[in-house]
Write a protein that holds these residues in place. Structure first.
Motif, PDB file in Angstrom:
ATOM      1  N   LEU A 235       0.823  -1.208   0.000  1.00  0.00           N
ATOM      2  CA  LEU A 235       0.000   0.000   0.000  1.00  0.00           C
ATOM      3  C   LEU A 235       0.855   1.255   0.000  1.00  0.00           C
ATOM      4  CD1 LEU A 235      -2.697  -1.111   2.587  1.00  0.00           C
ATOM      5  CD2 LEU A 235      -3.050  -0.809   0.132  1.00  0.00           C
ATOM      6  N   ALA A 236       2.024   1.169   0.617  1.00  0.00           N
ATOM      7  CA  ALA A 236       2.908   2.331   0.685  1.00  0.00           C
ATOM      8  C   ALA A 236       3.731   2.520  -0.580  1.00  0.00           C
ATOM      9  CB  ALA A 236       3.834   2.206   1.896  1.00  0.00           C
ATOM     10  N   THR A 237       4.132   1.405  -1.227  1.00  0.00           N
ATOM     11  CA  THR A 237       5.065   1.496  -2.346  1.00  0.00           C
ATOM     12  C   THR A 237       4.446   1.178  -3.697  1.00  0.00           C
ATOM     13  OG1 THR A 237       5.748  -0.827  -2.217  1.00  0.00           O
ATOM     14  CG2 THR A 237       6.924   0.752  -0.797  1.00  0.00           C
ATOM     15  N   GLY A 238       3.414   0.321  -3.718  1.00  0.00           N
ATOM     16  CA  GLY A 238       2.863  -0.147  -4.987  1.00  0.00           C
ATOM     17  C   GLY A 238       3.733  -1.179  -5.677  1.00  0.00           C
ATOM     18  N   ASP A 239       4.767  -1.677  -5.007  1.00  0.00           N
ATOM     19  CA  ASP A 239       5.706  -2.621  -5.620  1.00  0.00           C
ATOM     20  C   ASP A 239       5.056  -4.002  -5.723  1.00  0.00           C
ATOM     21  OD1 ASP A 239       7.862  -4.297  -6.319  1.00  0.00           O
ATOM     22  OD2 ASP A 239       9.292  -3.018  -5.252  1.00  0.00           O
ATOM     23  N   GLU A 240       5.009  -4.535  -6.937  1.00  0.00           N
ATOM     24  CA  GLU A 240       4.340  -5.805  -7.182  1.00  0.00           C
ATOM     25  C   GLU A 240       5.049  -6.996  -6.543  1.00  0.00           C
ATOM     26  OE1 GLU A 240       1.455  -6.766  -8.559  1.00  0.00           O
ATOM     27  OE2 GLU A 240       0.909  -4.645  -8.641  1.00  0.00           O
ATOM     28  N   LYS A 241       6.290  -6.828  -6.106  1.00  0.00           N
ATOM     29  CA  LYS A 241       6.972  -7.962  -5.476  1.00  0.00           C
ATOM     30  C   LYS A 241       6.261  -8.380  -4.186  1.00  0.00           C
ATOM     31  CE  LYS A 241      10.440  -5.451  -2.688  1.00  0.00           C
ATOM     32  NZ  LYS A 241      11.908  -5.251  -2.473  1.00  0.00           N
ATOM     33  N   TYR A 242       5.605  -7.431  -3.523  1.00  0.00           N
ATOM     34  CA  TYR A 242       4.890  -7.772  -2.296  1.00  0.00           C
ATOM     35  C   TYR A 242       3.634  -8.570  -2.612  1.00  0.00           C
ATOM     36  CZ  TYR A 242       8.136  -4.379  -0.363  1.00  0.00           C
ATOM     37  OH  TYR A 242       9.288  -3.713  -0.002  1.00  0.00           O
ATOM     38  N   ALA A 243       2.945  -8.219  -3.680  1.00  0.00           N
ATOM     39  CA  ALA A 243       1.779  -8.992  -4.098  1.00  0.00           C
ATOM     40  C   ALA A 243       2.189 -10.408  -4.497  1.00  0.00           C
ATOM     41  CB  ALA A 243       1.068  -8.293  -5.256  1.00  0.00           C
ATOM     42  N   ALA A 244       3.313 -10.532  -5.202  1.00  0.00           N
ATOM     43  CA  ALA A 244       3.776 -11.853  -5.640  1.00  0.00           C
ATOM     44  C   ALA A 244       4.112 -12.738  -4.441  1.00  0.00           C
ATOM     45  CB  ALA A 244       4.995 -11.693  -6.549  1.00  0.00           C
ATOM     46  N   TRP A 245       4.729 -12.154  -3.418  1.00  0.00           N
ATOM     47  CA  TRP A 245       5.086 -12.951  -2.236  1.00  0.00           C
ATOM     48  C   TRP A 245       3.826 -13.410  -1.506  1.00  0.00           C
ATOM     49  CZ3 TRP A 245       4.504 -13.099   3.049  1.00  0.00           C
ATOM     50  CH2 TRP A 245       5.379 -13.929   3.741  1.00  0.00           C
ATOM     51  N   LEU A 246       2.835 -12.553  -1.418  1.00  0.00           N
ATOM     52  CA  LEU A 246       1.593 -12.943  -0.750  1.00  0.00           C
ATOM     53  C   LEU A 246       0.899 -14.071  -1.502  1.00  0.00           C
ATOM     54  CD1 LEU A 246       0.226  -9.434   0.278  1.00  0.00           C
ATOM     55  CD2 LEU A 246       0.959 -11.255   1.824  1.00  0.00           C
ATOM     56  N   ARG A 247       0.896 -14.004  -2.821  1.00  0.00           N
ATOM     57  CA  ARG A 247       0.309 -15.104  -3.591  1.00  0.00           C
ATOM     58  C   ARG A 247       1.020 -16.416  -3.258  1.00  0.00           C
ATOM     59  NH1 ARG A 247       0.871 -11.233  -7.838  1.00  0.00           N
ATOM     60  NH2 ARG A 247      -1.150 -10.314  -8.444  1.00  0.00           N
ATOM     61  N   GLU A 248       2.310 -16.343  -3.156  1.00  0.00           N
ATOM     62  CA  GLU A 248       3.102 -17.551  -2.920  1.00  0.00           C
ATOM     63  C   GLU A 248       2.893 -18.097  -1.512  1.00  0.00           C
ATOM     64  OE1 GLU A 248       7.769 -17.872  -2.270  1.00  0.00           O
ATOM     65  OE2 GLU A 248       7.278 -17.760  -4.401  1.00  0.00           O
ATOM     66  N   TYR A 249       3.049 -17.250  -0.524  1.00  0.00           N
ATOM     67  CA  TYR A 249       3.034 -17.726   0.858  1.00  0.00           C
ATOM     68  C   TYR A 249       1.623 -18.068   1.336  1.00  0.00           C
ATOM     69  CZ  TYR A 249       3.712 -17.998   5.874  1.00  0.00           C
ATOM     70  OH  TYR A 249       3.714 -18.428   7.177  1.00  0.00           O
ATOM     71  N   VAL A 250       0.679 -17.151   1.163  1.00  0.00           N
ATOM     72  CA  VAL A 250      -0.693 -17.419   1.609  1.00  0.00           C
ATOM     73  C   VAL A 250      -1.311 -18.515   0.745  1.00  0.00           C
ATOM     74  CG1 VAL A 250      -2.986 -16.404   1.942  1.00  0.00           C
ATOM     75  CG2 VAL A 250      -0.927 -15.094   2.537  1.00  0.00           C
ATOM     76  N   GLY A 251      -0.961 -18.542  -0.541  1.00  0.00           N
ATOM     77  CA  GLY A 251      -1.453 -19.604  -1.403  1.00  0.00           C
ATOM     78  C   GLY A 251      -1.010 -20.979  -0.934  1.00  0.00           C
ATOM     79  N   ALA A 252       0.207 -21.079  -0.386  1.00  0.00           N
ATOM     80  CA  ALA A 252       0.685 -22.359   0.131  1.00  0.00           C
ATOM     81  C   ALA A 252      -0.153 -22.814   1.320  1.00  0.00           C
ATOM     82  CB  ALA A 252       2.156 -22.247   0.522  1.00  0.00           C
ATOM     83  N   TRP A 253      -0.488 -21.904   2.202  1.00  0.00           N
ATOM     84  CA  TRP A 253      -1.344 -22.261   3.337  1.00  0.00           C
ATOM     85  C   TRP A 253      -2.741 -22.643   2.865  1.00  0.00           C
ATOM     86  CZ3 TRP A 253      -0.396 -23.706   8.058  1.00  0.00           C
ATOM     87  CH2 TRP A 253       0.786 -23.310   8.698  1.00  0.00           C
ATOM     88  N   THR A 309      -4.176 -10.498   1.252  1.00  0.00           N
ATOM     89  CA  THR A 309      -3.815 -10.986  -0.075  1.00  0.00           C
ATOM     90  C   THR A 309      -4.891 -10.641  -1.099  1.00  0.00           C
ATOM     91  OG1 THR A 309      -2.615 -12.795   0.987  1.00  0.00           O
ATOM     92  CG2 THR A 309      -3.054 -13.017  -1.362  1.00  0.00           C
ATOM     93  N   ALA A 310      -6.148 -10.808  -0.714  1.00  0.00           N
ATOM     94  CA  ALA A 310      -7.235 -10.450  -1.636  1.00  0.00           C
ATOM     95  C   ALA A 310      -7.218  -8.953  -1.946  1.00  0.00           C
ATOM     96  CB  ALA A 310      -8.576 -10.861  -1.031  1.00  0.00           C
ATOM     97  N   LEU A 311      -6.969  -8.127  -0.952  1.00  0.00           N
ATOM     98  CA  LEU A 311      -6.925  -6.682  -1.169  1.00  0.00           C
ATOM     99  C   LEU A 311      -5.825  -6.310  -2.150  1.00  0.00           C
ATOM    100  CD1 LEU A 311      -7.727  -3.726  -0.306  1.00  0.00           C
ATOM    101  CD2 LEU A 311      -5.915  -3.929   1.426  1.00  0.00           C
ATOM    102  N   VAL A 312      -4.636  -6.854  -1.923  1.00  0.00           N
ATOM    103  CA  VAL A 312      -3.466  -6.465  -2.706  1.00  0.00           C
ATOM    104  C   VAL A 312      -3.518  -7.027  -4.122  1.00  0.00           C
ATOM    105  CG1 VAL A 312      -0.980  -6.883  -2.889  1.00  0.00           C
ATOM    106  CG2 VAL A 312      -1.963  -6.026  -0.743  1.00  0.00           C
ATOM    107  N   THR A 313      -3.971  -8.272  -4.265  1.00  0.00           N
ATOM    108  CA  THR A 313      -3.954  -8.931  -5.576  1.00  0.00           C
ATOM    109  C   THR A 313      -5.239  -8.716  -6.361  1.00  0.00           C
ATOM    110  OG1 THR A 313      -4.861 -11.013  -4.728  1.00  0.00           O
ATOM    111  CG2 THR A 313      -2.451 -10.737  -4.655  1.00  0.00           C
ATOM    112  N   GLY A 314      -6.326  -8.353  -5.666  1.00  0.00           N
ATOM    113  CA  GLY A 314      -7.623  -8.254  -6.334  1.00  0.00           C
ATOM    114  C   GLY A 314      -8.260  -9.596  -6.601  1.00  0.00           C
ATOM    115  N   ASP A 315      -7.735 -10.663  -6.007  1.00  0.00           N
ATOM    116  CA  ASP A 315      -8.212 -12.028  -6.246  1.00  0.00           C
ATOM    117  C   ASP A 315      -8.873 -12.550  -4.976  1.00  0.00           C
ATOM    118  OD1 ASP A 315      -8.644 -14.673  -6.829  1.00  0.00           O
ATOM    119  OD2 ASP A 315      -6.649 -15.044  -7.647  1.00  0.00           O
ATOM    120  N   ASP A 316     -10.194 -12.640  -4.990  1.00  0.00           N
ATOM    121  CA  ASP A 316     -10.931 -13.036  -3.796  1.00  0.00           C
ATOM    122  C   ASP A 316     -10.924 -14.538  -3.541  1.00  0.00           C
ATOM    123  OD1 ASP A 316     -11.516 -10.458  -3.147  1.00  0.00           O
ATOM    124  OD2 ASP A 316     -13.651 -10.545  -3.657  1.00  0.00           O
ATOM    125  N   HIS A 317     -10.320 -15.334  -4.404  1.00  0.00           N
ATOM    126  CA  HIS A 317     -10.352 -16.769  -4.138  1.00  0.00           C
ATOM    127  C   HIS A 317      -9.532 -17.120  -2.898  1.00  0.00           C
ATOM    128  CE1 HIS A 317      -6.268 -17.864  -5.596  1.00  0.00           C
ATOM    129  NE2 HIS A 317      -6.520 -19.045  -5.080  1.00  0.00           N
TER     130      HIS A 317
END
Length: 633
Positions: A235-253, A309-317
């Motif tokens: 939210l502070a930077t807009g850097d997509e690397k943070y969205a990518a990490w959330l997809r990876e880590y939260v997606g694993a759980w 993760t849903a907020l940052v990626t826009g993916d509610d799944h």
């Protein structure tokens, strides 16, 4: 930016508006008193002791967690620099006490770290220019494997205790876990499936060793709260690397939960395998299903992970992680008076339920062990409500409606209690949003006045004490800043998920003239509906002499689109002629305009109000901490 000008006269100021502004004034005096009586000139807390365990750093930050939230709502201008001074003072204090390095906890669990980091998240939202570098640096502790916390191969955080020192093995720095007799009586013992030695479990010499070995390595479900830290950096930077990490880590759980029948497991070994340190058990991990809080802690951690993760990626799944968890425990519920339950958290729920402790209601299991499901409590409504608030989806509303129907007590009742989350009134707020509790704004604001006045009295009574280590929770217990009522009524949002969540809101406000967040002085705001097709906001300028201009933002982070805005207009002549003895009732008409963006400017001439019906498209834009004037430049 599209603009509307109010002209409906404020003839008799609404009771809720007067109460809301009075509460803002009360809280302003409260935080100043706390700052004066409990802190040093550098902002640190007055404390001369040491900290003897890994625990405690969170208790120094929690008394301030919602102070910058108050600033975002419309608190005093000098509250923001005061918050920064206290954060820096406490961070320095924690460094001196050996708990912090590089302004971040050396290594502790995220049940506690998530609580303390709310302070920095709200500071970043309030002043991103000053806090963005820090937000990114903290998140990079988890994105960069060289920092020692994250294993990208197995997609795990490598220990339940982690931080600026990397993965910190073990659950304490002592041979045995520091577990008091009272805590053991309340929660039982971890690893209760071990064959007991002679004597009580608390005296078993193996317990501490086995806890260190089995619970002090590998990933724990509580680490999902790291998502709030990473989401804050996005939210502070807009850097997509943070969205990518959330997809990876939260997606694993999420995949682990799917493989476990929808119930998220609470532990993953260093090899990336669920249960590999617990002889195959999906339960029994640190702050997990067996001990000590179960669903109370892992439900919030799962919500923080999924919602961020849903907020940052826009993916509610990703929200299915929370949906399936809720549905699985609710399916195992029973209808029973709480007074007959085996709850390990009696104090919290007795305050919540009041006289309804003897009324049969839906109780769900919060914990699981080899003996099965146990520790039955009401559903913590904040989690399913936060889910519905994010999506507005019929299925998520249906879950809330089913919970309401299954409870034996009236959801419209407002009780003036406080809980640790600075929340707990989601049920009467939801009843209000459903149209069944019209007096809620006045009642919840009155309850907030009572809470604040009680805490100010306790604050004054306890000022000057040299606290021992075991009494440091006093600070958060007397924090005079109560924000749940303001968050609900002004923003149309639930209080933040306490274990490290990001704020939710249907609308937020900015003072257009002073270019700062929050409503201008003497302006009150009430959100009375939050459906996308009819989000209703009333703004009142209580000043009869001064004009005000504010910007209405759709969403906590400008993530929603205002498609159209409709408002009442008053015909001229309501004052009547100066020779008359009474005013005339205003004659109203309706105006609707196209907006097509996240912001709407509202001019509030002296003594006017406006009720806006906003038709929203949820999650239409990339969420950001940027102010409206920064987005349009």
């Amino acid at each position: 930016m599209t603009k509307l000008t109010a002209n409906v006269p404020v003839i008799e100021p609404p009771a809720w508006a007067l109460s809301q502004r009075a509460l803002l004034d009360l809280l302003d005096g409260g935080w100043r008193l706390f700052s004066d009586r409990y802190t040093r000139p550098d902002g640190s807390l007055r404390y001369s002791g040491r900290l003897s365990t890994r625990d405690g750093a969170d208790d120094f930050f929690e008394p301030f967690f919602n102070w910058p939230q108050l600033y975002l709502l419309g608190g005093a201008d000098d509250l923001l620099p005061a918050c920064a001074r206290h954060w820096h003072g406490v961070a320095g204090q924690m460094t001196a006490l050996g708990m912090f390095a590089d302004e971040f906890e050396i290594g502790y669990d995220w049940f506690h770290q998530g609580e303390s980091l709310l302070f920095s998240y709200f500071l970043t939202a309030a002043d991103p220019a000053a806090w963005t570098e820090r937000a990114a640096r903290f998140a990079d502790l988890y994105l960069d494997p060289a920092k020692g916390n994250y294993d990208p191969g197995h997609r795990i955080i490598k220990a339940p205790h982690n931080g600026s020192g990397g993965a910190r093995e073990g659950v304490s720095d002592t041979p045995s876990y520091p577990w008091t007799e009272a805590e053991a009586a309340q929660y039982g013992h971890p690893l209760d499936w071990l064959d007991p030695d002679s004597g009580p479990p608390g005296e078993d010499p193996r317990l501490g060793t086995e806890m260190q070995r089995r619970l002090g390595r590998g990933d724990a479900v509580g680490n999902l709260s790291v998502a709030g830290l990473v989401g804050n950096a996005y939210l502070a930077t807009g850097d997509e690397k943070y969205a990518a990490w959330l997809r990876e880590y939260v997606g694993a759980w999420q995949r682990r939960a799917e493989e476990n029948g929808g119930v998220v497991p609470d532990n993953v070994g260093p090899d990336g395998v669920v249960g590999s340190l617990l002889d195959g058990r999906w339960y029994g991990g640190h702050y997990g299903w067996t001990w000590p809080h179960g669903l109370y802690s892992l439900g919030q951690a799962s919500a923080v992970g999924a919602l961020s993760t849903a907020l940052v990626t826009g993916d509610d799944h990703y929200l299915d992680l929370v949906r399936t968890l809720l549905d699985e425990v609710i399916a195992r519920g029973v209808k029973l008076p709480f007074s007959q339950s085996d709850s390990a958290n009696q104090g919290r729920w007795r305050a919540h339920l009041g006289p309804d402790v003897d009324t049969p209601t839906l109780l769900v299991p919060y914990r699981h062990s080899d003996k099965g499901w146990f520790d039955y409590n009401p559903v913590q409504t904040s989690v399913p409500l936060a889910l519905w608030h994010h999506t507005g989806a019929p299925e998520d509303r249906a879950r809330l409606d089913a919970l309401r129907a299954a409870t034996g007590y009236d959801w419209a009742t407002v009780r003036p209690f406080r809980d640790k989350e600075e929340a707990g009134h989601e049920e009467p707020w939801y009843a209000y949003l459903c149209g069944d509790n019209p007096a809620y704004p006045e009642r919840i604001l009155a309850a907030a006045h009572a809470q604040a006045r009680r805490r100010i009295a306790l604050l004054r009574a306890n000022a000057g004490r040299d606290l021992p280590e075991e009494a440091i929770h006093l600070w958060q217990n007397v924090n005079p800043v109560v924000t749940e009522a303001l968050t609900q009524t002004m923003w149309g949002g639930p209080q933040v998920v306490y274990n490290g969540g990001l704020q939710q809101a249907r609308v937020r406000y900015f003072d257009a003239e002073r270019r700062r967040p929050g409503v201008p002085d003497q302006v009150a705001a009430l959100v009375s509906a939050i459906e996308p097709e009819a989000t209703v906001v009333t703004l009142v300028n209580l000043s009869a002499t001064e004009d005000r201009t504010l910007i209405v933002q759709a969403g906590a982070f400008g993530e929603h689109e205002i498609r159209t805005a409709a408002a009442d207009r008053a015909e001229e002549g309501w004052t009547g002629h100066d020779t008359e003895y009474i005013h005339h009732e205003p004659v109203l008409s309706r105006q609707e305009i196209e907006v097509g963006g996240p912001h709407l400017t509202v001019e509030l001439p002296a003594g006017t109000s406006i009720t806006l019906t906003l038709r929203l498209r949820l999650h239409a834009y990339r969420p950001s901490y940027r102010a409206p004037w920064e987005r349009s430049s």
